[in-house]
Design a protein around this motif. Structure first.
Motif, PDB file in Angstrom:
ATOM      1  N   UNK A 199       0.839  -1.202   0.000  1.00 54.47           N
ATOM      2  CA  UNK A 199       0.000   0.000   0.000  1.00 54.47           C
ATOM      3  C   UNK A 199       0.876   1.256   0.000  1.00 54.47           C
ATOM      4  N   UNK A 200       1.891   1.287   0.859  1.00 58.71           N
ATOM      5  CA  UNK A 200       2.782   2.461   0.871  1.00 58.71           C
ATOM      6  C   UNK A 200       3.473   2.621  -0.478  1.00 58.71           C
ATOM      7  N   UNK A 201       3.898   1.491  -1.054  1.00 57.15           N
ATOM      8  CA  UNK A 201       4.613   1.549  -2.331  1.00 57.15           C
ATOM      9  C   UNK A 201       3.706   2.004  -3.464  1.00 57.15           C
ATOM     10  N   UNK A 202       2.408   1.722  -3.355  1.00 57.15           N
ATOM     11  CA  UNK A 202       1.458   2.245  -4.349  1.00 57.15           C
ATOM     12  C   UNK A 202       1.306   3.759  -4.183  1.00 57.15           C
ATOM     13  N   UNK A 203       1.316   4.223  -2.932  1.00 59.64           N
ATOM     14  CA  UNK A 203       1.126   5.657  -2.692  1.00 59.64           C
ATOM     15  C   UNK A 203       2.246   6.460  -3.352  1.00 59.64           C
ATOM     16  N   UNK A 204       3.485   5.979  -3.274  1.00 58.92           N
ATOM     17  CA  UNK A 204       4.540   6.770  -3.925  1.00 58.92           C
ATOM     18  C   UNK A 204       4.983   6.184  -5.262  1.00 58.92           C
ATOM     19  N   UNK A 205       4.085   5.374  -5.846  1.00 56.48           N
ATOM     20  CA  UNK A 205       4.264   4.904  -7.220  1.00 56.48           C
ATOM     21  C   UNK A 205       5.512   4.048  -7.416  1.00 56.48           C
TER      22      UNK A 205
END
Ligand code: ADP
Ligand code: MG
Length: 251
Positions: free
Chosen positions: A54-60
């Motif tokens: 989820x965090x990695x999706x937030x910063x692409x």
């Protein structure tokens, strides 16, 4: 300690219907989630529940399968978005600090300011020294990462992220790789940052930190948000069995 921002303020991070699939494995599904400016959200959940993704999706760092993520008015999921602009709004601190081993502490905090933001050496240095002071490491400016403890290296990593003047800071288990006696100094820096008004999303198993600092706790399991609420509600009086089981293990 922290005040919950008024409910009518526009979110600075907004996730709608996020789904992420790796191969035939659905890792995140039905994630709806918004963070308001200045809010501190702690994300809890067992290993493999999708917190890092989820965090990695937030910063692409990961592309999403479907859904939308907007950070500071910039759509992360719009293919036309310039990801460099997006990442200027986001600072990220990982479990592993990944400092440049052949650069000094000061250079580690200066480098991206010069390369990414185009700051002059003098400006980058002034900002770096100020941040090293903030994380209590002025005396280590000329040291190399290998000569620092894990806790000190993580504090440098925090200073390095802050040097980009992010609007939001993402932390992915920042103390999990540390010896127990070094955890406190990193949490203290994060707590100070929280008190300064920074918007923070923190994945951690440090329940004490969640209780003290979080405005909201989000509990994830199996790629979904199972439960969320104020820390005293979720931590002391969880509604879901899965939350109770998890808390019984980490408390
Ligand atoms: P957490 O941070 O909560 O431990 P992760 O987000 O790291 O969970 O992982 C969630 C699930 O996604 C796990 O089952 C993991 O194996 C899987 N996963 C994570 N990254 C990848 C990847 N790059 N390729 C395939 N599966 C992945
Ligand atoms: Mg993780």
């Amino acid at each position: 300690m922290t005040t919950t921002p008024a409910a009518d303020i526009r979110p600075i991070v907004e996730i709608r219907g996020l789904k992420k699939v790796f191969g035939d494995h659905t890792v995140l599904e039905h994630i709806d989630f918004a963070v308001r400016p200045g809010e501190k959200v702690v994300v809890l959940g067992p290993s493999g529940s999708g917190k890092s993704t989820m965090l990695r999706c937030i910063n692409a760092l990961e592309t999403v399968t479907s859904g939308e993520i907007v950070v500071n008015g910039v759509s992360v999921t719009d293919p036309k978005t310039n990801l460099n602009v997006l990442r200027e709004h986001l600072g990220m601190v990982f479990q592993r600090f990944n400092l440049w081993p052949h650069k000094t502490v000061l250079e580690n905090v200066m480098l991206a300011q010069e390369i990414v933001l185009g700051r002059s050496k003098a400006d980058a240095k002034a900002r770096a020294l100020k941040l090293l002071d903030k994380v209590g490491l002025s005396a280590k400016a000329d040291a190399y990462p290998a000569s620092l403890s894990g806790g000190q290296q993580q504090r440098v990593a925090i200073a390095r992220a802050l040097a980009m003047d992010p609007k939001v800071m993402l932390f992915d288990e920042p103390t999990s790789a540390l010896d127990p006696e070094l955890v406190g100094e990193v949490l203290a820096v994060m707590k100070k940052l929280a008190e300064s008004g920074m918007t923070m999303i923190v994945v951690t198993h440090e329940i004490g930190f969640a209780r003290e600092v979080a405005d909201r706790v989000v509990f994830m399991d199996g790629g979904r948000i199972v439960e969320e609420g104020q820390p005293d509600e979720v931590l002391a009086n969880p509604k879901e069995e899965r939350t109770r089981t998890f808390l019984a293990r980490v408390l």
